[in-house]
Design a protein around this motif. Structure first.
Motif, mmCIF file in Angstrom:
data_model
loop_
_atom_site.group_PDB
_atom_site.id
_atom_site.type_symbol
_atom_site.label_atom_id
_atom_site.label_comp_id
_atom_site.label_asym_id
_atom_site.label_seq_id
_atom_site.Cartn_x
_atom_site.Cartn_y
_atom_site.Cartn_z
ATOM 1 N N GLN A 135 61.573 3.392 42.974
ATOM 2 C CA GLN A 135 61.893 2.542 44.142
ATOM 3 C C GLN A 135 61.156 3.516 45.461
ATOM 4 O OE1 GLN A 135 63.138 -0.366 44.684
ATOM 5 N NE2 GLN A 135 63.092 -0.358 42.550
ATOM 6 N N VAL A 136 61.315 4.743 45.259
ATOM 7 C CA VAL A 136 60.491 5.399 46.162
ATOM 8 C C VAL A 136 59.084 5.213 46.556
ATOM 9 C CG1 VAL A 136 60.203 7.679 47.238
ATOM 10 C CG2 VAL A 136 62.320 7.334 46.649
ATOM 11 N N ALA A 137 58.555 5.118 45.349
ATOM 12 C CA ALA A 137 57.322 4.769 45.136
ATOM 13 C C ALA A 137 56.795 3.450 45.753
ATOM 14 C CB ALA A 137 56.578 5.046 43.618
ATOM 15 N N ILE A 138 57.646 2.653 45.327
ATOM 16 C CA ILE A 138 57.421 0.970 45.511
ATOM 17 C C ILE A 138 57.499 1.169 47.302
ATOM 18 C CG2 ILE A 138 58.371 -1.319 45.517
ATOM 19 C CD1 ILE A 138 59.332 -0.654 42.671
ATOM 20 N N ARG A 139 58.638 1.463 47.700
ATOM 21 C CA ARG A 139 58.838 1.333 49.102
ATOM 22 C C ARG A 139 57.915 2.368 50.103
ATOM 23 N NH1 ARG A 139 64.171 -1.453 49.295
ATOM 24 N NH2 ARG A 139 64.617 -2.020 47.151
ATOM 25 N N LEU A 140 57.309 3.350 49.517
ATOM 26 C CA LEU A 140 56.628 4.275 50.082
ATOM 27 C C LEU A 140 54.967 3.892 49.978
ATOM 28 C CD1 LEU A 140 58.252 7.806 50.175
ATOM 29 C CD2 LEU A 140 58.427 5.896 51.932
ATOM 30 N N ASP A 141 54.740 2.879 49.224
ATOM 31 C CA ASP A 141 53.237 2.355 48.857
ATOM 32 C C ASP A 141 52.641 3.669 48.361
ATOM 33 O OD1 ASP A 141 51.151 0.691 48.251
ATOM 34 O OD2 ASP A 141 50.312 0.937 50.355
ATOM 35 N N ALA A 142 53.206 4.257 47.390
ATOM 36 C CA ALA A 142 52.702 5.734 46.879
ATOM 37 C C ALA A 142 51.215 5.444 46.181
ATOM 38 C CB ALA A 142 53.505 6.119 45.779
ATOM 39 N N ARG A 143 50.340 6.486 46.307
ATOM 40 C CA ARG A 143 49.314 6.488 45.777
ATOM 41 C C ARG A 143 49.476 6.714 44.161
ATOM 42 N NH1 ARG A 143 45.765 11.201 48.518
ATOM 43 N NH2 ARG A 143 47.272 10.717 50.238
ATOM 44 N N ALA A 144 50.389 7.413 43.789
ATOM 45 C CA ALA A 144 50.661 7.812 42.320
ATOM 46 C C ALA A 144 51.965 7.988 42.297
ATOM 47 C CB ALA A 144 49.728 9.039 41.878
ATOM 48 N N LEU A 145 52.588 7.894 41.078
ATOM 49 C CA LEU A 145 53.899 8.045 40.738
ATOM 50 C C LEU A 145 53.787 8.825 39.405
ATOM 51 C CD1 LEU A 145 57.062 8.246 40.625
ATOM 52 C CD2 LEU A 145 56.748 5.743 39.829
ATOM 53 N N VAL A 146 54.074 10.169 39.385
ATOM 54 C CA VAL A 146 53.929 10.935 38.276
ATOM 55 C C VAL A 146 55.559 11.384 37.961
ATOM 56 C CG1 VAL A 146 53.183 13.076 37.125
ATOM 57 C CG2 VAL A 146 51.786 11.803 39.131
ATOM 58 N N LEU A 147 55.732 11.254 36.417
ATOM 59 C CA LEU A 147 57.162 11.413 35.750
ATOM 60 C C LEU A 147 56.946 12.673 35.015
ATOM 61 C CD1 LEU A 147 58.339 7.959 34.783
ATOM 62 C CD2 LEU A 147 58.548 8.738 36.955
ATOM 63 N N VAL A 148 57.536 13.969 35.348
ATOM 64 C CA VAL A 148 57.371 15.129 34.737
ATOM 65 C C VAL A 148 58.603 14.973 33.781
ATOM 66 C CG1 VAL A 148 56.894 17.460 34.763
ATOM 67 C CG2 VAL A 148 55.905 15.979 36.626
ATOM 68 N N THR A 149 58.288 15.365 32.424
ATOM 69 C CA THR A 149 59.283 15.545 31.522
ATOM 70 C C THR A 149 58.863 16.885 30.598
ATOM 71 O OG1 THR A 149 58.320 14.484 29.631
ATOM 72 C CG2 THR A 149 59.257 13.200 31.172
ATOM 73 N N ASP A 150 59.568 16.928 29.549
ATOM 74 C CA ASP A 150 59.667 18.043 28.648
ATOM 75 C C ASP A 150 58.729 17.799 27.463
ATOM 76 O OD1 ASP A 150 61.275 16.652 27.357
ATOM 77 O OD2 ASP A 150 62.693 18.351 26.894
ATOM 78 N N VAL A 151 58.145 16.806 27.345
ATOM 79 C CA VAL A 151 57.149 16.387 26.438
ATOM 80 C C VAL A 151 55.722 15.878 26.778
ATOM 81 C CG1 VAL A 151 59.084 15.296 24.642
ATOM 82 C CG2 VAL A 151 58.042 14.030 26.347
ATOM 83 N N PRO A 152 54.645 16.125 26.383
ATOM 84 C CA PRO A 152 53.406 15.920 26.877
ATOM 85 C C PRO A 152 53.048 14.323 27.154
ATOM 86 C CG PRO A 152 53.260 16.656 24.517
ATOM 87 C CD PRO A 152 54.615 16.497 24.906
ATOM 88 N N GLY A 153 53.799 13.421 27.272
ATOM 89 C CA GLY A 153 53.436 12.160 27.360
ATOM 90 C C GLY A 153 54.316 11.200 26.362
ATOM 91 N N VAL A 154 53.962 10.143 26.175
ATOM 92 C CA VAL A 154 54.528 9.122 24.992
ATOM 93 C C VAL A 154 53.799 9.524 23.795
ATOM 94 C CG1 VAL A 154 55.080 6.708 24.303
ATOM 95 C CG2 VAL A 154 54.957 7.439 26.786
ATOM 96 N N LEU A 155 54.652 9.824 22.811
ATOM 97 C CA LEU A 155 54.279 10.341 21.456
ATOM 98 C C LEU A 155 54.285 9.165 20.498
ATOM 99 C CD1 LEU A 155 55.487 13.908 21.449
ATOM 100 C CD2 LEU A 155 53.207 13.122 22.453
#
Length: 273
Positions: A177-197
């Motif tokens: 929602q922050v990304a939508i409302r601030l018209d973000a140039r990128a949204l990055v979700l950092v987890t403990d896995v290297p992506g969708v596996l």
């Protein structure tokens, strides 16, 4: 080129993990180069640990935490307390200027109670998640004021309504929602896995790019399970509302954050419509 901020969401496991120093250094470098950065964080592992120490039994349904009054108190202590402070400290050590915030900080995250709903993995009946909220507004003026002056807002995943009632909110949902409302140039979700596996036990099975249809199929076929289900669902909902792409990354080395933004799919998994 879109000049909006980069929104970076960190899971609680990342804040207490071995890659935090590299992430903080990347944030400091992006900020030094003039890129506005906003951090949003969770604190699931820390909250679960404190719940157990206090004799509470965490209740997780479909990857989402049911939040009663006692659980909400734990979320305030961990997410808006320990995790936010530790994350700000790591950013200070990297040479940047973090400002810790939560939903009740001038209603930075304006929320309303989430109605009971059927969720994937939760059975056929609607689930009442208690003091869990949905984001209905963001204090973008406050965030813009801070980023314009070189600060890095660090936003805990608690929301507030106009009467000061507090809600626990999935950190991915807040970041989206922050990304939508601030018209973000990128949204990055950092987890403990290297992506969708394709195989959770094999980091080399990383999926570089995933469409909405790919995501639905991965959930239906059981390739994606547990906490990755709401992550994908929230991400594709954000894309439907205008976020250009969502990057799911993890186990980052120095420079990986910037590379994920500049070269989509080269690090982690990029989700697109």
């Amino acid at each position: 080129m879109n000049k909006g901020p980069v929104i970076i969401k960190l899971g609680g496991e990342v804040v207490q993990g071995p890659h935090m120093a590299a992430i903080a250094a990347d944030v400091a470098e992006m900020r030094a180069e003039g890129t506005p950065v906003v951090l949003v964080h969770g604190g699931g592992p820390q909250a679960t640990d404190l719940q157990k120490r206090l004799g509470q039994t965490p209740k997780i349904v479909g990857g989402r935490r049911i939040t009663d009054q006692d659980t909400l108190e734990v979320m305030k202590m961990t997410v808006a307390g320990k995790v936010n402070v530790d994350l700000c400290a790591a950013l200070v050590a990297a040479g940047t200027k973090p400002v810790g915030l939560h939903g009740a900080s001038a209603c930075t995250v304006l929320a309303t109670k989430r109605p009971a709903k059927v969720v994937v993995g939760g059975g056929p009946d609607p689930i009442d998640f208690g003091f869990v909220g949905d984001v209905i507004g963001v204090n973008d003026a406050l965030i813009a004021l801070l980023t314009a002056d070189g600060y890095v807002p660090v936003l805990a995943c608690l929301g507030s309504d106009a009467k000061g009632n507090l809600f626990n909110i999935n950190a991915d949902a807040v970041a989206n929602q922050v990304a939508i409302r601030l018209d973000a140039r990128a949204l990055v979700l950092v987890t403990d896995v290297p992506g969708v596996l394709r195989d959770v036990s094999d980091p080399s099975s990383r999926i570089g790019k995933m469409t909405l249809e790919d995501g639905k199929r991965a959930i239906e076929e059981g390739v994606v399970t547990k906490g990755m289900i709401p992550k994908l669902e929230e991400s594709f909902a954000a894309i439907a509302e205008g976020v250009r792409a969502v990057h799911i990354v993890g186990r980052l080395s120095r420079g990986d954050l910037a590379r994920a933004v500049e070269e989509p799919g080269s690090v982690g998994t990029v989700l697109v419509a």
